[in-house]
Design an enzyme around this catalytic site. Structure first.
Site, PDB file in Angstrom:
ATOM      1  N   HIS A  19      -2.255 -12.118   6.995  1.00 31.45           N
ATOM      2  CA  HIS A  19      -2.537 -10.780   7.444  1.00 31.45           C
ATOM      3  C   HIS A  19      -3.655 -10.455   6.633  1.00 31.45           C
ATOM      4  O   HIS A  19      -3.839 -10.693   5.548  1.00 31.45           O
ATOM      5  CB  HIS A  19      -1.380  -9.994   7.215  1.00 31.45           C
ATOM      6  CG  HIS A  19      -1.636  -8.338   7.634  1.00 31.45           C
ATOM      7  ND1 HIS A  19      -2.014  -8.169   8.595  1.00 31.45           N
ATOM      8  CD2 HIS A  19      -1.753  -7.440   6.645  1.00 31.45           C
ATOM      9  CE1 HIS A  19      -2.445  -6.643   8.634  1.00 31.45           C
ATOM     10  NE2 HIS A  19      -2.243  -6.408   7.278  1.00 31.45           N
TER      11      HIS A  19
ATOM     12  N   CYS B 251      -0.282  -3.194  10.511  1.00 33.39           N
ATOM     13  CA  CYS B 251       0.224  -3.294   8.994  1.00 33.39           C
ATOM     14  C   CYS B 251       1.654  -3.348   8.746  1.00 33.39           C
ATOM     15  O   CYS B 251       2.393  -3.216   9.811  1.00 33.39           O
ATOM     16  CB  CYS B 251      -0.647  -2.284   8.057  1.00 33.39           C
ATOM     17  SG  CYS B 251      -0.719  -3.074   6.428  1.00 33.39           S
TER      18      CYS B 251
ATOM     19  N   ARG C  90      -0.793   7.883  -0.101  1.00 32.10           N
ATOM     20  CA  ARG C  90      -0.300   6.576  -0.473  1.00 32.10           C
ATOM     21  C   ARG C  90      -0.787   6.009  -1.776  1.00 32.10           C
ATOM     22  O   ARG C  90      -1.918   5.860  -2.052  1.00 32.10           O
ATOM     23  CB  ARG C  90      -0.930   5.421   0.488  1.00 32.10           C
ATOM     24  CG  ARG C  90      -0.646   4.066   0.197  1.00 32.10           C
ATOM     25  CD  ARG C  90       0.763   3.731   0.497  1.00 32.10           C
ATOM     26  NE  ARG C  90       1.109   2.309   0.389  1.00 32.10           N
ATOM     27  CZ  ARG C  90       1.983   1.514  -0.332  1.00 32.10           C
ATOM     28  NH1 ARG C  90       2.973   2.453  -1.024  1.00 32.10           N
ATOM     29  NH2 ARG C  90       2.019   0.394  -0.220  1.00 32.10           N
ATOM     30  N   CYS C  91      -0.031   5.762  -2.897  1.00 35.68           N
ATOM     31  CA  CYS C  91      -0.244   5.327  -4.164  1.00 35.68           C
ATOM     32  C   CYS C  91       0.218   3.865  -4.353  1.00 35.68           C
ATOM     33  O   CYS C  91       1.198   3.413  -3.812  1.00 35.68           O
ATOM     34  CB  CYS C  91       0.254   6.148  -5.242  1.00 35.68           C
ATOM     35  SG  CYS C  91      -0.371   7.775  -5.110  1.00 35.68           S
TER      36      CYS C  91
ATOM     37  N   HIS D 227      -0.494   3.656  10.122  1.00 31.16           N
ATOM     38  CA  HIS D 227      -0.772   4.806   9.162  1.00 31.16           C
ATOM     39  C   HIS D 227      -0.626   6.161   9.859  1.00 31.16           C
ATOM     40  O   HIS D 227      -0.931   7.379   9.142  1.00 31.16           O
ATOM     41  CB  HIS D 227      -2.280   4.475   8.728  1.00 31.16           C
ATOM     42  CG  HIS D 227      -2.335   3.296   8.053  1.00 31.16           C
ATOM     43  ND1 HIS D 227      -2.872   2.169   8.610  1.00 31.16           N
ATOM     44  CD2 HIS D 227      -2.525   2.920   6.626  1.00 31.16           C
ATOM     45  CE1 HIS D 227      -3.071   1.163   7.842  1.00 31.16           C
ATOM     46  NE2 HIS D 227      -2.753   1.597   6.740  1.00 31.16           N
TER      47      HIS D 227
ATOM     48  N   CYS E  21      -6.451  -6.820   6.147  1.00 30.46           N
ATOM     49  CA  CYS E  21      -6.382  -5.354   6.369  1.00 30.46           C
ATOM     50  C   CYS E  21      -7.757  -4.813   7.045  1.00 30.46           C
ATOM     51  O   CYS E  21      -8.847  -5.791   6.904  1.00 30.46           O
ATOM     52  CB  CYS E  21      -6.170  -4.563   5.064  1.00 30.46           C
ATOM     53  SG  CYS E  21      -4.552  -4.325   4.754  1.00 30.46           S
TER      54      CYS E  21
ATOM     55  N   ARG F  36       2.622  11.428  -9.763  1.00 34.44           N
ATOM     56  CA  ARG F  36       2.031  11.254  -8.262  1.00 34.44           C
ATOM     57  C   ARG F  36       2.336  12.677  -7.646  1.00 34.44           C
ATOM     58  O   ARG F  36       3.125  12.788  -6.501  1.00 34.44           O
ATOM     59  CB  ARG F  36       2.636  10.143  -7.427  1.00 34.44           C
ATOM     60  CG  ARG F  36       2.200   8.754  -7.916  1.00 34.44           C
ATOM     61  CD  ARG F  36       2.985   7.759  -6.936  1.00 34.44           C
ATOM     62  NE  ARG F  36       4.432   7.643  -7.709  1.00 34.44           N
ATOM     63  CZ  ARG F  36       5.673   7.126  -6.862  1.00 34.44           C
ATOM     64  NH1 ARG F  36       5.270   6.655  -5.654  1.00 34.44           N
ATOM     65  NH2 ARG F  36       6.752   7.127  -7.060  1.00 34.44           N
TER      66      ARG F  36
ATOM     67  N   LYS G 163     -12.106   0.198   3.722  1.00 37.59           N
ATOM     68  CA  LYS G 163     -12.088   0.003   2.382  1.00 37.59           C
ATOM     69  C   LYS G 163     -13.660   0.695   1.711  1.00 37.59           C
ATOM     70  O   LYS G 163     -14.415   0.569   2.358  1.00 37.59           O
ATOM     71  CB  LYS G 163     -12.107  -1.095   1.843  1.00 37.59           C
ATOM     72  CG  LYS G 163     -10.754  -2.053   2.140  1.00 37.59           C
ATOM     73  CD  LYS G 163      -9.702  -1.643   1.462  1.00 37.59           C
ATOM     74  CE  LYS G 163      -8.233  -2.094   1.828  1.00 37.59           C
ATOM     75  NZ  LYS G 163      -8.235  -3.663   1.236  1.00 37.59           N
TER      76      LYS G 163
END
Length: 769
Positions: free
Chosen positions: A642, A727, A516-517, A695, A644, A15, A110
């Site tokens: 929830h 989120c 973000r991973c 985010h 996304c 990463r 997505k």
């Protein structure tokens, strides 16, 4: 015959890209230092391809944040509010928001049916496309310099999102607007082709995944017109690239397009290869994606060799083989996984290993070297017969589940009456679940895993974090609290660590978005819960306050979709096993006195098949497994979930069928328009509004939050509404979180005050009126 790949992970083996980006954003390193680090990582991906003996080296597959965002910048499609910024800061501001001017980030959603998120292009009648190719051309030059330094004979192949898919990803649905945008965009593509040809690159991998989504007639016409236009005076070759599903129904359309080759996904789609051999113009290259680019299982090369032999015999030099899609969706290198138990480790292949698989296949086809194929495939057969993958007793319990295991005692309207005992106000405020995973949290967890501190010391730290999180929420005035999840490294991996049938890795990271991973666990066997997972922690949090604390679980479909899933059992069967395990956890939480239990399903829309013909089957079992997990509680226990970023209009019926008492959604980036499908009579239950974008580092002000709450009331009734971030807050800092939550509570209070009589703020009064 050629072997190539469609793209590689850009995050680095451990990463390194994440840490470089975040250091730059925090002003801990300079732009020059960031450039040095990212150039080294990019060069590393070229070296992997050389080492694997690929015939083409991919270039243009190393965006710093997102490939769609890079395409927007390549063609100067920059929203007006960011045009004052320099290019790199502009790119990051589009993705994360502009903290200086408080400009919101562009929408994020997505990438097809994956857990990768892309930045949605903002295009309108004011958009002016202009080619901005300097960065891309510099990357091409760097790749050529690298190949020359290695005395390599391989060619470069440019990776590029196609014009029609780019516009489709921008959600351009008006035919007139499409025409107005397509013409100038195509002019930019044609200008780019000339510049690329001048570098000596022969092939462009031009990606049109729109073809896997059953595009409407105007999009099909756009494809025909685009490639006819691009064919004029074109001196580079185009490999039309599709992935994530088959495109068999579009063979005639694709064959009519002025391209030099076609890539098809032979893993996700299982196309009829004989049809492609017969119908595809014999002069066109056929690239077959035979190596799974979405999962981590070692390929059965013996079986693949058998299926490819006939194609090779007939297609010869015009056959290419590749992974099914970009390898950005799998981890980098299995060699790093020194702690994975055998034989599980022998069953796996990550990105670098998948490149080697291509080489082994090529040698078998071209040079008839079959023995390496047989040897490589042996662990695949052994896995299918391993005792590690089967739990007979569990399967019998799953088989015994019936319709009654999917039903609550009563319908929502009756449960709602029972849930008045929760004594919640109008517009109750809460969060989605996680709080900042600080460097200290990660450090303590790592020390515990290394055995440097005891279980008692670790639990003492976790309890202290929870107590502090509860205190902060009480100070902010939230109505329903969470424990903050300091014990959880990831919302899926955490449960994988506690359940039989999962393997946990050290470095199997994949990119979710930007820096973000996530590290998906590997489901290799039948799944069973041996003991309670979250009960003690949630009980402790509840003991600290008289306010309600939510129990927090990840739902069965999300655990499935965000794991690397075994391929020897149907996804439906695996999901049912997860649901059965979670059902026990939900029951134990209720028995422990927890009155609100949140079972998150942020990935339910993501798993929707690209072909509408398969939607009903998927949604049917996705709803079933959620209800198996959650239907065991009494009416007075409130079930939350929830979701996304999603196109909820596609699945609002299924969301209703989940029968959760409250669903929270990410609606902030869309200015709450994602709530439109929930307007009555479509949806009767309660909805958490997701009024600010977690985010982005921007702290929302009270007026903006109040405006979003009020905007939501254009779609849904106020008695349905909860107020929360969009989120979890895991990736944010406390100095961002605390003022944001304070403002969120104030905004909810102001709306309550405006809509209820003086001295009354309770839901019961509003409902009675």
């Amino acid at each position: 015959m050629k072997i190539h790949n469609l793209g590689l992970p850009r995050i680095g083996e451990k990463r390194e890209l994440k840490f470089a980006l975040e250091a730059y954003w925090d002003k801990k390193i300079s732009l020059d230092e960031l450039t040095q680090k990212t150039d080294a990582l990019r060069e590393q991906t070229w070296a992997w391809q050389l080492a694997a003996g690929l015939d083409f080296i991919a270039v243009g597959d190393f965006p710093l944040y997102d490939q769609v965002l890079d395409t927007s910048i390549l063609f100067s499609a920059i929203p007006q509010r960011f045009q004052h910024l320099s290019e790199l800061d502009q790119q990051f501001a589009i993705a994360r928001g502009d903290t200086c001017c408080q400009h919101a980030a562009s929408d994020m959603t997505k990438w097809f049916n994956t857990n990768y998120h892309y930045i949605v292009p903002e295009l309108d009648s004011e958009t002016e496309f202009n080619l901005n190719a300097e960065k891309l051309l510099n990357e091409v030059a760097a790749a050529q310099t690298f190949l020359k330094s290695q005395n390599a004979k391989q060619q470069l192949k440019l990776k590029l999102i196609g014009p029609v898919s780019y516009l489709w990803l921008a959600k351009i649905n008006n035919l007139n607007q499409l025409d107005d945008l397509l013409t100038p965009l195509l002019a930019c593509y044609r200008e780019l082709f000339k510049k690329i040809a001048a570098t000596g690159i022969e092939w462009i991998q031009i990606e049109e995944p729109i073809l896997t989504t059953e595009p409407e007639s105007h999009w099909q016409n756009a494809l025909r017109l685009s490639y006819a236009y691009l064919n004029q005076k074109r001196s580079v070759k185009l490999l039309l690239t599709t992935y994530f599903a088959d495109v068999d129904e579009h063979i005639e359309l694709i064959n009519s397009l002025a391209v030099d080759g076609v890539h098809i996904d032979a893993v996700a789609g299982q196309p009829k290869l004989d049809d492609w051999l017969v119908k595809l113009n014999s002069e066109k290259v056929l690239s077959v994606g035979v190596i799974d680019g979405r999962n981590i299982w070692r390929s059965d090369l013996a079986a693949k060799l058998k299926s490819l032999q006939t194609i090779y015999d007939r297609k010869a030099d015009n056959l290419w083989i590749a992974p099914s899609c970009s390898l950005q969706h799998v981890p980098v290198d299995l060699e790093l996984e020194t702690r994975l138990q055998q034989p599980v480790r022998s069953w796996l292949a990550f990105a670098k290993q998948k490149l080697v698989e291509l080489n082994i296949l090529k040698s078998a086809l071209v040079d008839y070297e079959v023995d390496p194929v047989i040897a490589y495939s042996k662990p695949v057969t052994e896995r299918l017969n391993s005792d590690l993958t089967l739990n007979v007793s569990l399967r019998q319990q799953i088989q015994a589940l019936g319709f009654e295991h999917t039903q609550r005692d009563n319908e929502y309207n009756q449960r709602k009456i029972a849930q008045k005992s929760l004594n919640l106000p109008l517009l109750p405020t809460t969060t989605i679940g996680s709080f900042p995973q600080t460097a200290q949290v990660r450090h303590v967890r790592a020390r515990f895993k290394r055995g440097e501190i005891s279980e008692t010391e670790y639990q003492s730290y976790i309890k202290a974090y929870i107590a502090d999180a509860i205190a902060k929420q009480l100070e902010a005035g939230l109505d329903v609290l969470v424990h903050g999840e300091p014990e959880r490294n990831d919302m899926v991996e955490f449960f994988g660590e506690q359940l039989d049938g999962f393997a946990i890795t050290q470095y199997a990271w994949v990119q979710s978005y930007g820096s973000r991973c996530v590290k998906p666990p590997i489901i290799y066997g039948d799944i069973e819960r041996k003991q309670a997972i979250t009960v003690d922690t949630i009980q402790y949090a509840q003991s600290l306050t008289d306010k309600l604390v939510k129990g927090m679980l990840t739902g069965p479909v999300t655990i499935l979709n965000w794991s690397f899933v075994r391929d020897d059992l149907s996804r439906q069967s695996v999901a049912k096993q997860i649901a059965f395990a979670l059902r026990g956890e939900v029951s134990d939480l209720e028995a422990a006195g927890i009155k609100i239990i949140q079972v998150d399903e942020p990935a339910i829309r993501e798993g929707l098949p690209l072909k509408k013909a398969h939607w009903q089957n998927y949604l049917g079992w996705a709803v079933e497994v959620f209800r198996i997990a959650t239907s065991c509680v009494k009416d007075a226990t409130q079930i939350h979930t929830h979701m996304c970023y999603s196109e909820f209009q596609d699945i609002v019926g299924a969301i209703s069928a989940l029968d959760a008492d409250v669903i929270s959604v990410e609606a902030s980036r869309s200015d709450m328009s994602l709530l439109k499908p929930f307007a009555k009579p479509n949806y009767q239950n309660e909805i958490g509004l997701g009024v600010y974008d977690i985010h982005s580092p921007i702290v929302p002000n009270v007026d903006d939050l109040q405006a979003k709450i009020e905007l939501s009331l254009n779609y849904i009734e106020i008695e349905q509404c909860w107020v929360n971030p969009d989120c979890g807050l895991k990736t944010r800092k406390w100095e961002e979180v605390l003022p944001a939550l304070n403002n969120l509570v104030k905004a909810a209070e102001q709306v309550r005050a405006e809509l209820t009589p003086a001295g009354h703020s309770g839901k019961a009064l509003f409902e009675a009126s």
